[in-house]
Scaffold this motif. Sequence first.
Motif, PDB file in Angstrom:
ATOM      1  N   HIS A 208      -1.213  -0.119  -4.553  1.00  0.00           N
ATOM      2  CA  HIS A 208       0.026   0.013  -3.783  1.00  0.00           C
ATOM      3  C   HIS A 208       1.204  -0.205  -4.724  1.00  0.00           C
ATOM      4  O   HIS A 208       1.249  -1.187  -5.459  1.00  0.00           O
TER       5      HIS A 208
ATOM      6  N   ILE B   7       5.300  -0.416  -4.492  1.00  0.00           N
ATOM      7  CA  ILE B   7       6.428  -0.540  -3.576  1.00  0.00           C
ATOM      8  C   ILE B   7       7.703  -0.570  -4.413  1.00  0.00           C
ATOM      9  O   ILE B   7       7.804  -1.360  -5.356  1.00  0.00           O
TER      10      ILE B   7
ATOM     11  N   SER C 293       3.870   4.145  -3.276  1.00  0.00           N
ATOM     12  CA  SER C 293       3.272   4.115  -1.933  1.00  0.00           C
ATOM     13  C   SER C 293       4.342   3.974  -0.865  1.00  0.00           C
ATOM     14  O   SER C 293       4.249   4.580   0.196  1.00  0.00           O
ATOM     15  N   PHE C 294       5.340   3.136  -1.152  1.00  0.00           N
ATOM     16  CA  PHE C 294       6.390   2.843  -0.178  1.00  0.00           C
ATOM     17  C   PHE C 294       7.716   2.732  -0.900  1.00  0.00           C
ATOM     18  O   PHE C 294       7.819   2.078  -1.927  1.00  0.00           O
TER      19      PHE C 294
ATOM     20  N   VAL D 233       7.826  -3.268   4.952  1.00  0.00           N
ATOM     21  CA  VAL D 233       6.490  -2.699   4.990  1.00  0.00           C
ATOM     22  C   VAL D 233       5.488  -3.847   5.042  1.00  0.00           C
ATOM     23  O   VAL D 233       5.730  -4.912   4.490  1.00  0.00           O
TER      24      VAL D 233
END
Length: 136
Positions: free
Chosen positions: A66, A68, A92-93, A100
């Motif tokens: 992940h 971010i 991912s974000f 999140v």
Amino acid sequence: MEEQQPITRDKLGVRVVCVSDTHGRHADIKVPDGDILIHAGDFTHFGKKKDVIAVNEWLGTLPHKHKIVVNGNHEKNAEWKKDTAKLLSNCSFFLKDSMVTVKVDILQTEAKDDLSSINLLKVCNTIVMNTGINKK
């Protein structure tokens, strides 16, 4: 005498790596491996588009499951600000005035480490408080 092999253990816990204020110099830092990478803002040098493109390429080379990225003050007034999520296709974000929740699986083995739910909760709360992920 037989050579001893190093003791290997199953992975315990989640490793969160946080960087910030790279200002286009992200390639100059050695980022440790981990499960989650958080870039906490100011990834460009005064909002230069070439920097966001380079950061996206750099994110694509990192092994974190992940990734971010949080919008920083250097990015909030950039000409390309409406396209940031598209430009950062390797994260991912992308967070801009948002939050999140990342769900991770933690493997617990029979090791003697203290991974009681109380201590695990303390670790998770510390991660959330230190990264500010859950703040609106």
